[in-house]
Structures are given as C-alpha cells and as structure tokens.
Design an enzyme around this catalytic site. Structure first.
Site, PDB file in Angstrom:
ATOM      1  CE1 TYR A   1      14.241  18.281  -3.629  1.00  0.00           C
ATOM      2  CE2 TYR A   1      15.468  18.924  -1.664  1.00  0.00           C
ATOM      3  CZ  TYR A   1      15.256  18.036  -2.698  1.00  0.00           C
ATOM      4  OH  TYR A   1      16.045  16.925  -2.821  1.00  0.00           O
TER       5      TYR A   1
ATOM      6  CG  PHE B   1       2.679  -7.513   4.289  1.00  0.00           C
ATOM      7  CD1 PHE B   1       1.410  -7.963   3.990  1.00  0.00           C
ATOM      8  CD2 PHE B   1       3.265  -6.574   3.463  1.00  0.00           C
ATOM      9  CE1 PHE B   1       0.734  -7.491   2.869  1.00  0.00           C
ATOM     10  CE2 PHE B   1       2.591  -6.094   2.344  1.00  0.00           C
ATOM     11  CZ  PHE B   1       1.323  -6.554   2.049  1.00  0.00           C
ATOM     12  CB  THR B   2       4.235 -10.113   0.411  1.00  0.00           C
ATOM     13  OG1 THR B   2       3.549  -8.861   0.419  1.00  0.00           O
ATOM     14  CG2 THR B   2       3.234 -11.241   0.320  1.00  0.00           C
TER      15      THR B   2
ATOM     16  CG  ASP C   1       3.358  -3.102   9.132  1.00  0.00           C
ATOM     17  OD1 ASP C   1       2.660  -2.104   8.913  1.00  0.00           O
ATOM     18  OD2 ASP C   1       3.641  -3.941   8.250  1.00  0.00           O
TER      19      ASP C   1
ATOM     20  CE  LYS D   1      -1.994  -1.776   2.339  1.00  0.00           C
ATOM     21  NZ  LYS D   1      -0.836  -2.637   2.505  1.00  0.00           N
TER      22      LYS D   1
ATOM     23  NE  ARG E   1      -1.604 -11.841  -0.548  1.00  0.00           N
ATOM     24  CZ  ARG E   1      -0.740 -10.856  -0.761  1.00  0.00           C
ATOM     25  NH1 ARG E   1      -0.777  -9.765  -0.014  1.00  0.00           N
ATOM     26  NH2 ARG E   1       0.165 -10.939  -1.686  1.00  0.00           N
TER      27      ARG E   1
ATOM     28  CG  PHE F   1       2.464 -12.101  -4.874  1.00  0.00           C
ATOM     29  CD1 PHE F   1       3.613 -12.271  -4.124  1.00  0.00           C
ATOM     30  CD2 PHE F   1       1.782 -10.899  -4.796  1.00  0.00           C
ATOM     31  CE1 PHE F   1       4.089 -11.241  -3.310  1.00  0.00           C
ATOM     32  CE2 PHE F   1       2.236  -9.876  -3.975  1.00  0.00           C
ATOM     33  CZ  PHE F   1       3.404 -10.045  -3.248  1.00  0.00           C
TER      34      PHE F   1
HETATM   35  C1  LIG Z   1       0.450  -2.841   2.590  1.00  0.00           C
HETATM   36  C2  LIG Z   1       1.256  -3.226   3.703  1.00  0.00           C
HETATM   37  C3  LIG Z   1       2.633  -2.980   3.726  1.00  0.00           C
HETATM   38  C4  LIG Z   1       3.360  -2.355   2.551  1.00  0.00           C
HETATM   39  O1  LIG Z   1       2.898  -1.073   2.283  1.00  0.00           O
HETATM   40  P1  LIG Z   1       2.942  -0.453   0.805  1.00  0.00           P
HETATM   41  O2  LIG Z   1       2.492   0.962   0.986  1.00  0.00           O
HETATM   42  O3  LIG Z   1       2.047  -1.254  -0.052  1.00  0.00           O
HETATM   43  O4  LIG Z   1       4.351  -0.513   0.341  1.00  0.00           O
HETATM   44  C5  LIG Z   1       3.331  -3.375   4.842  1.00  0.00           C
HETATM   45  N1  LIG Z   1       2.715  -3.980   5.874  1.00  0.00           N
HETATM   46  C6  LIG Z   1       1.404  -4.237   5.886  1.00  0.00           C
HETATM   47  C7  LIG Z   1       0.781  -4.896   7.057  1.00  0.00           C
HETATM   48  C8  LIG Z   1       0.625  -3.875   4.811  1.00  0.00           C
HETATM   49  O5  LIG Z   1      -0.684  -4.155   4.833  1.00  0.00           O
END
Ligand SMILES: *Cc1c(COP(=O)(O)O)cnc(C)c1O
Length: 481
Positions: free
Chosen positions: A80, A132-133, A222, A265, A388, A454
């Site tokens: 933990y 980003f969304t 980001d 990613k 998108r 979406f």
């Molecule tokens: C996917 C993504 C996010 C959000 O990440 P999650 O792991 O899906 O929550 C934020 N910014 C960018 C540019 C992304 O491609």
C-alpha cells in the site's frame, strides 16, 4: 532509426517488432452491422466489441505492450505504501523529465481534475493551443474559460505546415496584456488530439514558456501524446535532427512547471500522473491525490500498471518504437489522399483523420456529419472510429448548439496493433463509402446528456439512409462480409 528501403521501390512502413500474442477478430455481415449501430444509438462509443472488426476508436489503453512491459508487470511490488514499484516509476520520470516530484493519478483526466481544482477559479482563463474534451469539462465545471490560441493553420484541414499545433504567440501576448490577471497557467497540449494529432515544435514550446514566465505564470504541459510529438520534432524540426529523443524531452521539460499525462497513451500502459519540478507546487496539489485517487504511492493505479508504465516510458525514448505509429498513420493518410478521399494533412499522430465536412458536404453541420460518417464507416467495414466534431462539443449555456470548428472522423491506430493488410482493408472500405457518399444522411439526438454527450448520447438517422447503404453494399460486394 535506420532507414529501410525496399528493392522494388515500395514505400510502405515495416514493422520493427514481431507478434507473439494474438486476439481473434470477427467480421459480422453488413446487415448485422446496420442493426448493431442502430442498437448503439448511432454512437460508436455504445457499440459492443463482438460486433467490431477493426477498433479504431482510440489509442487510449489499447496499445500493444512489449515483452519487457509484460515481464515487469510480474515483478511488481504490491504494498500500500512505500512500494518499490512507485520508486522505480518516479526514478524513470526523473530520468526522462528531470522532475523531482510525481503525483500518481488513475488516468489523464484525474490529473486534469487535480490541476483544475488547484488552480482554476470562477472566471479564470486558461489559454491553450487547443482544448481536449475532458480538459475543457474540468475547467468549465469550475467556472473557468478555455481560450484557444492555435495558429490559424492549425484548423486548416489541408496544409503542409509541419507543426499545426503551434501557439499563435502574438495572440498569447495580447491575451496576457488584456487579461493576464485572470490566467493561472497556460496549457500546452503536445500534440493536439482534437485537430488531428498535430504536433507543436520545440521552438514554439520554448517561446510560449518564455512569454508565460515573463508574466509570472505557470506552464502546464499535457504530455499524453508526447511520443508522437517527439517523433515529429526529430523528423521535421531542423534544430532537433541531431538530438536524441531523450535530449529533446529534457529540453522541453526544463521549460515546463507541470507535466501531466495519460499513461493510457504515453508509455503504452494505463494510469497517469503529474510530474513536477518545484516542491511548493507539488505540495499545493498533493492532498487531492489521497482524497480522490488513492494513497500517494499508487494514486488509484495497480502496481502492475505502474511497472508497465515505467518500462513503456523508457521505450518511448526509442525512435524504432515511437516511429511505428506515425509511419502507419502516414501510410493510411497518403493512400486515402491518393484515392481522392478528404483527409487531414499533413498526417499527424494517434490516427488518420477523415474530413467529414468535405466527405459529406451535403450534410448540414447541425445534422452532425462527423457522427454520420462514423456510423457509415462502421456499417461499410465493421470499423469503429470516433466522432470529433460538433457532437464532441458542449452546448452553450443558453442551450444553443456550439458548432465545432472542424468535423472529423478519427480512425485511431493504436500502436503496434494493426497489420498493414488491415490498414489496406480500411482504406478499401472507406474508398467504397466515398464513392457512395451521396447515400449517407445526417443524425439527430434522441437522448442528449448535458455534459460529455458524445460518450453516452443516443441518436437516430434523419432518413432511411442506413438501409440504402446496406443495399448498395450487398449489390457491390455480393456475398462478401
Ligand atoms: C486522452 C487524453 C487525455 C485524458 O486522458 P485519460 O487517460 O483518457 O483520462 C487528456 N489529454 C489528452 C491530450 C488526451 O489525449
């Protein structure tokens, strides 16, 4: 990365890995595909995997892992607090970004939540190259505003600009002069997800950071799509051509105050987190991690994910590894371009992007051309892409539709997952669809959630166009699936 040429002159990407685990795929008949998209409310997010042949929805959490990652997952230290896994991960982040502090979070949007809760207040303005969304949702939820400052070229869908994700530096300066007191930080998205995975240059990132720091504010990167962006800096930016990916990453990181990422990613894994240089910034955000994510040494992630991430981040510094995605995307984009299909150029990262406004120029934007194209591509080939465009936007406060600046269908190529013949199949079905595009009509909402619509909104076709498409498919493909 060594260049490999074909004797016969073919210009195709060559996989620099071999496949050792496979997953069987099914391609269901076109009639079933039409039924399935109907059951899913014409929203590709709501399709079931058993009905999907090529899942090009996203590159998130679906990249193929390496043998080294899988091996590391077996030696994870599951405790933990104080786990050796967490130490290995923070050491790797220190090596790559030269950051002393790391806050783990269960995925990218959780990192966004922590950053937004710490710095965004009612009336805050957050400048960024492009939103980003999930980023935008976290900022607006707290009463903040997003200001998009991408260069004009960024939203031109056909272009030869190598760095369409760049900031317009003049606009950034002007915004600081007018509203500097409302800006807690500037966010750089490397590279821009919603406008086609287009990269930001090293030069632009450094210039943005200099402006922001001159005004005494923070720079937040980001880095979710940094791996593709590194590839583009190395291959498209003169000053970087002799730098290693590690050197480029160090140059970038030195200018950033906060680096957050989705490890779904970046690092071919799952999870996410926030890497920070400065202790006081770290302390400002720290308490939100145990409150919302989990204890400070796991932040809602399993230790296996963290081990996979540490190895994946290391592999991200290898040109042979990171080049595979952009090279496949370029292949798919160039093939479609040659066939006259409207695509976003130049090819970017994370996927190939169809320009739905030109593909379906007869469908009004209020009837969601990108959403309609996503449904049609699924019917034509069992291929799942992601809308998108306007469906991915939020309505204005007064309930009016916020029309997106671009209408795209993203066909993501999760890294190392698809073979070249699968990409060729996708190109073939899309070309067929393009030749029958006049059959495709628009969509309208049946159930519309007020936030992130979406993901779970349900729609219906404005006419019987899906049936017409199935008829045309049967006629042309006879008894083929
Ligand atoms: C996917 C993504 C996010 C959000 O990440 P999650 O792991 O899906 O929550 C934020 N910014 C960018 C540019 C992304 O491609």
């Amino acid at each position: 990365m060594a260049e490999i040429r074909f004797y016969n002159g073919d210009d195709i990407p060559l996989e620099l890995h071999k496949v050792r685990i496979v997953q069987k795929l099914d391609l269901v008949p076109v009639e079933r595909r039409a039924e399935a998209i109907n059951e899913a409310g014409f929203n590709t997010f709501l399709l079931k995997n058993k009905d999907i042949f090529l899942d090009m929805l996203t590159d998130s959490g679906v990249n193929a892992m390496s043998d080294r990652q899988l091996a590391a997952m077996m030696v994870a230290d599951d405790s933990y607090a104080g786990s050796a896994t967490f130490t290995r991960l923070t050491d790797k982040l220190k090596e790559i970004f030269d950051t002393d502090y790391f806050l783990p979070a269960h995925q990218g949007r959780a990192a966004e939540n922590i950053i937004a809760m710490t710095f965004v207040k009612e009336g805050s303005i957050i400048p960024m190259n492009y939103h980003f969304t999930t980023t935008k949702a976290h900022i607006t939820r707290l009463g903040g505003f997003v200001e998009e400052l991408v260069i004009d070229e960024g939203i031109k869908l056909t272009s030869t600009h190598p760095f369409k994700g760049n900031f317009d530096l003049e606009k950034l300066e002007t915004l600081f002069e007018k509203n500097g007191d409302k800006i807690p930080f500037v966010r750089i998205e490397t590279g821009t997800n919603l406008i086609g995975g287009q990269p930001v240059s090293l030069e632009n990132m450094e210039a943005v950071a200099d402006i922001v720091h001159r005004h005494g504010k923070l720079v937040v990167m980001d880095a979710s799509l940094l791996q593709d962006n590194l590839y583009f800096i190395k291959t498209r930016e003169e000053q970087a051509k002799d730098l290693t990916l590690r050197e480029i990453t160090h140059r970038i990181s030195k200018k950033m105050d906060i680096i957050y990422f989705s490890a779904r990613k970046l690092g071919f894994a799952r999870g996410g987190g926030i890497a920070i240089h400065d202790k006081s910034l770290y302390l400002k955000m720290r308490e939100l991690v145990p409150m919302f994510e989990g204890f400070l040494t796991y932040g809602g992630m399993s230790v296996r994910e963290m081990e996979a991430m540490a190895v994946g981040l290391d592999e991200t510094m290898d040109m042979d590894v990171v080049s595979q995605g952009p090279l496949f995307i370029k292949y798919m984009t160039d093939e479609l371009l040659m066939l006259g299909v409207p695509v976003v150029t130049p090819a970017g990262g994370l996927g190939c992007h169809l320009d739905a406004s030109r593909f379906l120029s007869h469908v009004r934007q209020e009837e969601y051309p990108a959403g309609a194209l996503a449904a049609a591509v699924y019917i034509a080939g069992g291929i799942r892409g992601m809308e998108r465009g306007t469906i991915s936007e939020q309505r204005e406060a007064d309930g009016s539709e916020h029309l997106a600046s671009v209408e795209l269908l993203r066909l993501a190529l999760p890294r190392r997952v698809f073979t070249l013949s699968q990409v060729k199949y996708a190109v073939d079905r899309i070309k067929w669809l393009f030749d029958h595009r006049e059959l495709i009509g628009g969509l309208r909402f049946v159930e519309e959630p007020s936030s992130l619509r979406f993901f779970f909104g349900r729609l219906e076709p404005v006419s019987d166009w899906p049936e017409k498409l199935v008829e045309a498919f049967r006629k042309d493909f006879k008894d083929s699936l």
